[in-house]
Design a protein around this motif. Structure first.
Motif, PDB file in Angstrom:
ATOM      1  N   SER A 164       1.001  -1.232  -0.045  1.00 16.51           N
ATOM      2  CA  SER A 164       0.164  -0.029  -0.028  1.00 16.51           C
ATOM      3  C   SER A 164       0.896   1.335  -0.004  1.00 16.51           C
ATOM      4  O   SER A 164       2.106   1.401   0.664  1.00 16.51           O
ATOM      5  CB  SER A 164      -0.895   0.018   1.336  1.00 16.51           C
ATOM      6  OG  SER A 164      -1.583   1.363   1.568  1.00 16.51           O
ATOM      7  N   LYS A 165       0.189   2.409  -0.662  1.00 21.89           N
ATOM      8  CA  LYS A 165       1.009   3.460  -0.525  1.00 21.89           C
ATOM      9  C   LYS A 165       0.486   4.564   0.598  1.00 21.89           C
ATOM     10  O   LYS A 165       1.055   5.531   0.768  1.00 21.89           O
ATOM     11  CB  LYS A 165       0.777   4.293  -1.853  1.00 21.89           C
ATOM     12  CG  LYS A 165       1.411   3.978  -3.084  1.00 21.89           C
ATOM     13  CD  LYS A 165       1.156   4.835  -4.481  1.00 21.89           C
ATOM     14  CE  LYS A 165       1.810   4.291  -5.542  1.00 21.89           C
ATOM     15  NZ  LYS A 165       1.533   5.128  -6.567  1.00 21.89           N
ATOM     16  N   ASN A 171       4.921  -0.512  -3.355  1.00 20.91           N
ATOM     17  CA  ASN A 171       4.404   0.878  -3.984  1.00 20.91           C
ATOM     18  C   ASN A 171       4.916   2.073  -2.905  1.00 20.91           C
ATOM     19  O   ASN A 171       4.272   1.856  -1.707  1.00 20.91           O
ATOM     20  CB  ASN A 171       2.877   0.771  -4.300  1.00 20.91           C
ATOM     21  CG  ASN A 171       2.900  -0.111  -5.084  1.00 20.91           C
ATOM     22  OD1 ASN A 171       3.014  -0.153  -6.427  1.00 20.91           O
ATOM     23  ND2 ASN A 171       2.087  -1.523  -4.840  1.00 20.91           N
ATOM     24  N   SER A 172       5.516   2.918  -3.146  1.00 19.06           N
ATOM     25  CA  SER A 172       5.879   3.950  -2.222  1.00 19.06           C
ATOM     26  C   SER A 172       5.133   5.423  -2.815  1.00 19.06           C
ATOM     27  O   SER A 172       5.285   5.776  -4.022  1.00 19.06           O
ATOM     28  CB  SER A 172       7.111   4.082  -2.233  1.00 19.06           C
ATOM     29  OG  SER A 172       7.660   5.139  -1.503  1.00 19.06           O
ATOM     30  N   PRO A 173       4.557   6.194  -1.839  1.00 19.27           N
ATOM     31  CA  PRO A 173       4.227   7.501  -2.118  1.00 19.27           C
ATOM     32  C   PRO A 173       5.347   8.641  -2.276  1.00 19.27           C
ATOM     33  O   PRO A 173       5.142   9.839  -2.490  1.00 19.27           O
ATOM     34  CB  PRO A 173       3.288   8.062  -1.037  1.00 19.27           C
ATOM     35  CG  PRO A 173       3.765   7.202   0.368  1.00 19.27           C
ATOM     36  CD  PRO A 173       4.486   5.926  -0.453  1.00 19.27           C
TER      37      PRO A 173
END
Length: 334
Positions: free
Chosen positions: A155-156, A184-186
C-alpha cells in the motif's frame, strides 16, 4: 446431505491470484491448505460454513444470508481500517453492519483488532493470527548482502511507515548500509534501492538475501509482511504499534520514534547471531486453529447453542441503500 460434524466451507470472498496485498495472499494460502484437506466447496448450497472477510463482497453476502439463513457465517476481521488509514473510513461501517446482521461467529486477526473494534462482536469469537504462505516463504541458507536492510509495502498509505523510511533514506550511512524497498511508495527515495511489486516467490528470494527487516507501519492489525520476514528468519526492527507486539516476540526489537530507530537497527546488527537463535521455536499451526474453531462453532450449532441469524427484506433493502449511498459519496468525492 452433509454429515452433522462434516466441515464444508464456502469462501464468500474473492481469492483470485495475482499481485495483491498480504491479506489476500494469506486467504489464498488458507484456501489452498483447506482444499488439500477437502474442506472447500464451490457450491453455497452444499456448504454448512461460509467464510466472509472484512467488508468485502458486501451486498452478495447479504443476499447469501437472505437466501441461506441456516448456513453458519464466520466473519474474519482485521482493522479497524480507520486506525491504519488515519481517518474515518466507510469500510468500518460495512464491517460493523455485516457483523451485526450476518455473522454468526467472528475471527479477529489479532488481540489489537479485537480491543480496538468499534462494535459489539458476536457472542462466539476467536483470535487467530495470519501466517506467511509457506509455499513461497521458506527459509534457506543463501549468501547475504552485508549490512543489508529490507523494507516493503503493498500500500501507498503513508501510515505504512513512509515517514520513517524517508528518515532512513536521508540519515543512515549508505556507505556502510544497503537498503532495499519492494512495493509501492508515495515518495521518491534518493538512496534506498526501489523494486516494483513482486510475486511471492521472487519477493521471498530477494528478502532472503538481506539480513534484517524493518516495518514502521502504524496500527497494522496483523502485518503479513512482518510474518513473511520472520518466516525467512530475518531479525526485525518494528514500530511498537498495532498487532506487531503479538507477532515479533524475541525475534527483534521495537522502536518508538525516529530518534531511536537507527540505534535499534544498530543493536540488531550487533546482536545479529544471537537473534537468529530465537527462530528455532516451532510456530503455531494456523490452519489447525481455523479448523478447531470451525469444529467448535459446528458443535455449538448441532447442540442448539448457536442460532444462526436471519435477514428480513427490510434489512436487505437497508444493506442495498447503504452500499449505494457509499458508492454515490465516493463518486462525488472523485
Amino acid at each position: 446431505m452433509l454429515k452433522k460434524n462434516k466441515i464444508k466451507i464456502f469462501f464468500g470472498l474473492n481469492t483470485r491470484n495475482g499481485l495483491r496485498g498480504g491479506g489476500f495472499n494469506f486467504l489464498n494460502y488458507l484456501k489452498f491448505k483447506m482444499n488439500k484437506k477437502n474442506l472447500i466447496t464451490t457450491s453455497l448450497t452444499n456448504s454448512n460454513l461460509v467464510l466472509i472477510n472484512s467488508h468485502h463482497n458486501f451486498l452478495n453476502i447479504f443476499f447469501y444470508k437472505f437466501f441461506f439463513p441456516k448456513k453458519i457465517f464466520i466473519h474474519r476481521i482485521d482493522g479497524p481500517i480507520s486506525k491504519y488509514v488515519g481517518k474515518n473510513d466507510y469500510r468500518d461501517q460495512l464491517v460493523e453492519f455485516l457483523n451485526f446482521y450476518v455473522a454468526d461467529a467472528t475471527i479477529f486477526q489479532s488481540n489489537w483488532s479485537f480491543k480496538n473494534r468499534n462494535f459489539k462482536p458476536t457472542n462466539n469469537y476467536k483470535i487467530i493470527h495470519n501466517c506467511a504462505d509457506k509455499r513461497f516463504y521458506k527459509f534457506k541458507k543463501v549468501k547475504k548482502i552485508k549490512n543489508s536492510i529490507f523494507l516493503s509495502s503493498w500500500s501507498k498509505n503513508f501510515n505504512k511507515g513512509f515517514k520513517f523510511y524517508s528518515y532512513l533514506d536521508k540519515t543512515i550511512n549508505f556507505k556502510k548500509y544497503k537498503i532495499s524497498f519492494v512495493g509501492n511508495s508515495p515518495i521518491n527515495f534518493k538512496n534506498i534501492k526501489v523494486y516494483s511489486p513482486k510475486d511471492p516467490k521472487k519477493l521471498s528470494n530477494l528478502m532472503l538475501k538481506h539480513q534484517i527487516y524493518i516495518t514502521a507501519s502504524k496500527n497494522d492489525p496483523c502485518s503479513n509482511s512482518l510474518l513473511e520476514a520472520l518466516e525467512l528468519k530475518l531479525p526485525s526492527v518494528v514500530l511498537n504499534s498495532g498487532g506487531h507486539t503479538e507477532i515479533l516476540k524475541n525475534r527483534g526489537v521495537y522502536f518508538q520514534n525516529q530518534k531511536n530507530l537507527i540505534p535499534k537497527v544498530l543493536i540488531v546488527f550487533k546482536r545479529y547471531t544471537s537473534f537468529l537463535k530465537n527462530f528455532n521455536k516451532k510456530e503455531e499451526d494456523i490452519l489447525k486453529k481455523y479448523i478447531d474453531y470451525f469444529k467448535f462453532v459446528l458443535k455449538k450449532s448441532n447442540e442448539n447453542e448457536l442460532n444462526t441469524k436471519k435477514i428480513n427484506l427490510h434489512t436487505l433493502i437497508r444493506a442495498i441503500i447503504l452500499q449505494l449511498s457509499i458508492k454515490l459519496k465516493l463518486k462525488n468525492i472523485l
